[in-house]
Scaffold this motif. Structure first.
Motif, PDB file in Angstrom:
ATOM      1  N   ALA A  76       0.847  -1.188   0.000  1.00 40.43           N
ATOM      2  CA  ALA A  76       0.000   0.000   0.000  1.00 40.43           C
ATOM      3  C   ALA A  76       0.887   1.246   0.000  1.00 40.43           C
ATOM      4  O   ALA A  76       1.991   1.245   0.566  1.00 40.43           O
ATOM      5  CB  ALA A  76      -0.912   0.007   1.226  1.00 40.43           C
ATOM      6  N   PRO A  77       0.445   2.325  -0.624  1.00 43.90           N
ATOM      7  CA  PRO A  77       1.256   3.547  -0.676  1.00 43.90           C
ATOM      8  C   PRO A  77       1.586   4.088   0.713  1.00 43.90           C
ATOM      9  O   PRO A  77       0.797   3.957   1.657  1.00 43.90           O
ATOM     10  CB  PRO A  77       0.357   4.531  -1.437  1.00 43.90           C
ATOM     11  N   VAL A  78       2.762   4.694   0.810  1.00 44.12           N
ATOM     12  CA  VAL A  78       3.187   5.412   2.018  1.00 44.12           C
ATOM     13  C   VAL A  78       2.960   6.888   1.717  1.00 44.12           C
ATOM     14  O   VAL A  78       3.671   7.474   0.906  1.00 44.12           O
ATOM     15  CB  VAL A  78       4.664   5.129   2.342  1.00 44.12           C
ATOM     16  N   THR A  79       1.979   7.489   2.357  1.00 46.99           N
ATOM     17  CA  THR A  79       1.528   8.814   1.915  1.00 46.99           C
ATOM     18  C   THR A  79       1.638   9.916   2.955  1.00 46.99           C
ATOM     19  O   THR A  79       1.924  11.063   2.602  1.00 46.99           O
ATOM     20  CB  THR A  79       0.066   8.741   1.436  1.00 46.99           C
ATOM     21  N   THR A  80       1.400   9.636   4.213  1.00 45.41           N
ATOM     22  CA  THR A  80       1.370  10.715   5.201  1.00 45.41           C
ATOM     23  C   THR A  80       2.785  11.207   5.499  1.00 45.41           C
ATOM     24  O   THR A  80       3.775  10.484   5.323  1.00 45.41           O
ATOM     25  CB  THR A  80       0.710  10.241   6.511  1.00 45.41           C
ATOM     26  N   ASP A  81       2.866  12.435   5.974  1.00 47.26           N
ATOM     27  CA  ASP A  81       4.175  12.999   6.326  1.00 47.26           C
ATOM     28  C   ASP A  81       4.858  12.165   7.403  1.00 47.26           C
ATOM     29  O   ASP A  81       6.068  11.917   7.341  1.00 47.26           O
ATOM     30  CB  ASP A  81       4.015  14.440   6.813  1.00 47.26           C
ATOM     31  N   ALA A  82       4.076  11.715   8.382  1.00 44.92           N
ATOM     32  CA  ALA A  82       4.648  10.920   9.473  1.00 44.92           C
ATOM     33  C   ALA A  82       5.206   9.600   8.960  1.00 44.92           C
ATOM     34  O   ALA A  82       6.303   9.168   9.356  1.00 44.92           O
ATOM     35  CB  ALA A  82       3.597  10.672  10.549  1.00 44.92           C
ATOM     36  N   ASP A  83       4.464   8.950   8.063  1.00 39.10           N
ATOM     37  CA  ASP A  83       4.930   7.675   7.530  1.00 39.10           C
ATOM     38  C   ASP A  83       6.138   7.856   6.614  1.00 39.10           C
ATOM     39  O   ASP A  83       7.058   7.025   6.610  1.00 39.10           O
ATOM     40  CB  ASP A  83       3.797   6.975   6.772  1.00 39.10           C
ATOM     41  N   GLN A  84       6.155   8.942   5.849  1.00 41.94           N
ATOM     42  CA  GLN A  84       7.319   9.169   4.996  1.00 41.94           C
ATOM     43  C   GLN A  84       8.565   9.477   5.835  1.00 41.94           C
ATOM     44  O   GLN A  84       9.673   9.074   5.490  1.00 41.94           O
ATOM     45  CB  GLN A  84       7.033  10.283   3.997  1.00 41.94           C
ATOM     46  N   THR A  85       8.373  10.170   6.948  1.00 39.85           N
ATOM     47  CA  THR A  85       9.494  10.409   7.864  1.00 39.85           C
ATOM     48  C   THR A  85      10.003   9.093   8.431  1.00 39.85           C
ATOM     49  O   THR A  85      11.220   8.852   8.502  1.00 39.85           O
ATOM     50  CB  THR A  85       9.062  11.337   9.010  1.00 39.85           C
ATOM     51  N   ALA A  86       9.088   8.220   8.830  1.00 41.44           N
ATOM     52  CA  ALA A  86       9.473   6.901   9.337  1.00 41.44           C
ATOM     53  C   ALA A  86      10.176   6.089   8.254  1.00 41.44           C
ATOM     54  O   ALA A  86      11.136   5.359   8.533  1.00 41.44           O
ATOM     55  CB  ALA A  86       8.247   6.164   9.846  1.00 41.44           C
ATOM     56  N   ALA A  87       9.703   6.216   7.020  1.00 39.65           N
ATOM     57  CA  ALA A  87      10.317   5.498   5.912  1.00 39.65           C
ATOM     58  C   ALA A  87      11.763   5.953   5.694  1.00 39.65           C
ATOM     59  O   ALA A  87      12.672   5.129   5.531  1.00 39.65           O
ATOM     60  CB  ALA A  87       9.503   5.708   4.641  1.00 39.65           C
ATOM     61  N   ARG A  88      11.981   7.270   5.705  1.00 40.05           N
ATOM     62  CA  ARG A  88      13.347   7.779   5.506  1.00 40.05           C
ATOM     63  C   ARG A  88      14.267   7.351   6.646  1.00 40.05           C
ATOM     64  O   ARG A  88      15.442   7.018   6.424  1.00 40.05           O
ATOM     65  CB  ARG A  88      13.328   9.303   5.378  1.00 40.05           C
ATOM     66  N   LYS A  89      13.746   7.334   7.856  1.00 42.47           N
ATOM     67  CA  LYS A  89      14.542   6.902   9.001  1.00 42.47           C
ATOM     68  C   LYS A  89      14.981   5.452   8.835  1.00 42.47           C
ATOM     69  O   LYS A  89      16.131   5.095   9.115  1.00 42.47           O
ATOM     70  CB  LYS A  89      13.734   7.072  10.288  1.00 42.47           C
ATOM     71  N   LEU A  90      14.084   4.624   8.356  1.00 47.18           N
ATOM     72  CA  LEU A  90      14.415   3.218   8.117  1.00 47.18           C
ATOM     73  C   LEU A  90      15.469   3.081   7.026  1.00 47.18           C
ATOM     74  O   LEU A  90      16.464   2.350   7.182  1.00 47.18           O
ATOM     75  CB  LEU A  90      13.150   2.463   7.716  1.00 47.18           C
ATOM     76  N   ILE A  91      15.273   3.791   5.932  1.00 46.34           N
ATOM     77  CA  ILE A  91      16.206   3.708   4.809  1.00 46.34           C
ATOM     78  C   ILE A  91      17.592   4.202   5.202  1.00 46.34           C
ATOM     79  O   ILE A  91      18.621   3.661   4.756  1.00 46.34           O
ATOM     80  CB  ILE A  91      15.657   4.496   3.604  1.00 46.34           C
ATOM     81  N   GLU A  92      17.653   5.214   6.052  1.00 45.73           N
ATOM     82  CA  GLU A  92      18.949   5.751   6.487  1.00 45.73           C
ATOM     83  C   GLU A  92      19.799   4.696   7.195  1.00 45.73           C
ATOM     84  O   GLU A  92      21.035   4.799   7.235  1.00 45.73           O
ATOM     85  CB  GLU A  92      18.742   6.953   7.413  1.00 45.73           C
ATOM     86  N   GLU A  93      19.161   3.675   7.760  1.00 40.18           N
ATOM     87  CA  GLU A  93      19.899   2.642   8.478  1.00 40.18           C
ATOM     88  C   GLU A  93      20.643   1.691   7.548  1.00 40.18           C
ATOM     89  O   GLU A  93      21.525   0.936   7.993  1.00 40.18           O
ATOM     90  CB  GLU A  93      18.944   1.830   9.354  1.00 40.18           C
ATOM     91  N   VAL A  94      20.324   1.708   6.267  1.00 37.47           N
ATOM     92  CA  VAL A  94      20.934   0.774   5.319  1.00 37.47           C
ATOM     93  C   VAL A  94      22.348   1.229   4.975  1.00 37.47           C
ATOM     94  O   VAL A  94      22.582   2.403   4.656  1.00 37.47           O
ATOM     95  CB  VAL A  94      20.083   0.669   4.044  1.00 37.47           C
ATOM     96  N   ASP A  95      23.302   0.314   5.032  1.00 37.19           N
ATOM     97  CA  ASP A  95      24.683   0.608   4.652  1.00 37.19           C
ATOM     98  C   ASP A  95      24.827   0.613   3.131  1.00 37.19           C
ATOM     99  O   ASP A  95      23.972   0.073   2.408  1.00 37.19           O
ATOM    100  CB  ASP A  95      25.635  -0.434   5.246  1.00 37.19           C
ATOM    101  N   THR A  96      25.918   1.187   2.655  1.00 35.55           N
ATOM    102  CA  THR A  96      26.179   1.239   1.218  1.00 35.55           C
ATOM    103  C   THR A  96      27.572   0.697   0.903  1.00 35.55           C
ATOM    104  O   THR A  96      28.477   0.735   1.735  1.00 35.55           O
ATOM    105  CB  THR A  96      26.080   2.670   0.665  1.00 35.55           C
ATOM    106  N   LYS A  97      27.684   0.179  -0.291  1.00 35.07           N
ATOM    107  CA  LYS A  97      28.990  -0.184  -0.852  1.00 35.07           C
ATOM    108  C   LYS A  97      28.825  -0.339  -2.352  1.00 35.07           C
ATOM    109  O   LYS A  97      27.692  -0.355  -2.869  1.00 35.07           O
ATOM    110  CB  LYS A  97      29.528  -1.465  -0.220  1.00 35.07           C
ATOM    111  N   LYS A  98      29.943  -0.452  -3.058  1.00 35.17           N
ATOM    112  CA  LYS A  98      29.882  -0.627  -4.502  1.00 35.17           C
ATOM    113  C   LYS A  98      29.420  -2.041  -4.834  1.00 35.17           C
ATOM    114  O   LYS A  98      29.659  -2.984  -4.086  1.00 35.17           O
ATOM    115  CB  LYS A  98      31.252  -0.373  -5.132  1.00 35.17           C
ATOM    116  N   ARG A  99      28.768  -2.146  -5.970  1.00 33.57           N
ATOM    117  CA  ARG A  99      28.274  -3.449  -6.424  1.00 33.57           C
ATOM    118  C   ARG A  99      29.448  -4.283  -6.923  1.00 33.57           C
ATOM    119  O   ARG A  99      30.255  -3.839  -7.740  1.00 33.57           O
ATOM    120  CB  ARG A  99      27.253  -3.231  -7.541  1.00 33.57           C
ATOM    121  N   GLY A 100      29.574  -5.493  -6.409  1.00 29.13           N
ATOM    122  CA  GLY A 100      30.668  -6.371  -6.780  1.00 29.13           C
ATOM    123  C   GLY A 100      30.406  -7.101  -8.080  1.00 29.13           C
ATOM    124  O   GLY A 100      29.369  -6.932  -8.728  1.00 29.13           O
ATOM    125  N   PRO A 101      31.338  -7.987  -8.486  1.00 30.13           N
ATOM    126  CA  PRO A 101      31.160  -8.735  -9.732  1.00 30.13           C
ATOM    127  C   PRO A 101      30.075  -9.798  -9.601  1.00 30.13           C
ATOM    128  O   PRO A 101      29.769 -10.271  -8.503  1.00 30.13           O
ATOM    129  CB  PRO A 101      32.537  -9.375  -9.952  1.00 30.13           C
TER     130      PRO A 101
END
Length: 269
Positions: A76-101
């Motif tokens: 279901a869509p994430v639409t409210t400001d509160a839910d989008q804030t929660a969504a960004r907080k969750l995404i911020e927890e994800v680590d990053t690195k370059k894609r390997g072979p």
């Protein structure tokens, strides 16, 4: 096969075959199809005898923020400001690195498709394979093979990726495919190549990472991250980003920096 958009029926042709696709069809009163696209399989069963059974769910989509284990249907869509804030907080927890072979990647490295014996995931060892668990989770007006409350032969599916409704029958198996939200080859390049096989089997059969969707949309996605592909229906792009992040966090798997940036952007970041 009919797809409904805005209440009008439109014709649907065969799903296109992507790179690395294997498609087998046998027809003689029964149809079978298996489509492998970057680790995402089409649907098919050898026995197409008619039957009916109980509906496992009402098929009504649930926000990923309210569905952290993936046992409830859809996105279901994430639409409210509160839910989008929660969504960004969750995404911020994800680590990053370059894609390997991609060297050494094979679908079989993640176990055989749709095993019911992958431990550590919801719905495992319930006597019904992963694919049919997902059809029962997301489908409405389910019909089952005669004598079975597991094998789905017909259903109505709301496809979250395109926003269309698909009247699916097993004879047109590839019109609905099971998408790995985080593609298996993507996970291989982001570290799964070093995981034990049991963890790879878990990822491949985890309902959190699996979504029944329109076959052509799934083929178009291939093994892309969010920087390269997003669902055509813009309304659920934040929800899709959240689900991608949920899988990455559960499996302690990084994403690429461009993918993370795109994930945040979909949720107002």
């Amino acid at each position: 096969m009919r797809r409904l958009r805005g209440g009008a029926a439109v014709g649907v042709g065969p799903a296109g075959a992507g790179s690395g696709t294997r498609f087998l069809r046998a027809a003689a009163g029964a149809a079978a199809a298996v489509l492998l696209v970057s680790g995402c399989e089409g649907l098919g069963e050898a026995d197409s005898s008619a039957g009916s059974g109980p509906t496992a769910s009402d098929g009504q989509a649930v926000s990923p923020l309210k569905n952290p284990d993936g046992t409830k249907p859809g996105l279901a869509p994430v639409t409210t400001d509160a839910d989008q804030t929660a969504a960004r907080k969750l995404i911020e927890e994800v680590d990053t690195k370059k894609r390997g072979p991609k060297t050494g990647y094979e679908r079989d490295e993640f176990g055989y498709a749709w095993m019911d014996t992958a431990d550590g995931v919801p719905l495992a060892r319930n006597g019904c394979d992963t694919r049919n668990d997902l059809l029962r989770r997301d489908g409405r007006d389910l019909r089952f093979r005669a004598g079975s409350d597991c094998v789905v032969i017909a259903m109505t599916l709301h496809d979250p990726y395109t926003g269309t409704t698909i009247e699916w029958r097993k004879q047109q198996a590839s019109e609905v495919q099971i998408d790995h939200v985080v593609p298996l080859s993507y996970s291989w390049q982001m570290g799964a190549s070093r995981w034990p096989e049991s963890k790879r089997e878990q990822l491949a059969n985890d309902v959190l990472n699996l979504m029944p969707v329109e076959g052509r949309a799934n083929s178009a996605k291939g093994d892309s991250g969010l920087a390269s592909w997003l669902p055509p229906d813009k309304r659920i792009r934040c929800a899709y980003a959240v689900r991608f992040a949920q899988v990455a966090l559960k499996y302690e798997m990084p994403v690429t920096a461009p993918d993370k940036q795109m994930m945040l952007r979909q949720c107002g970041g």
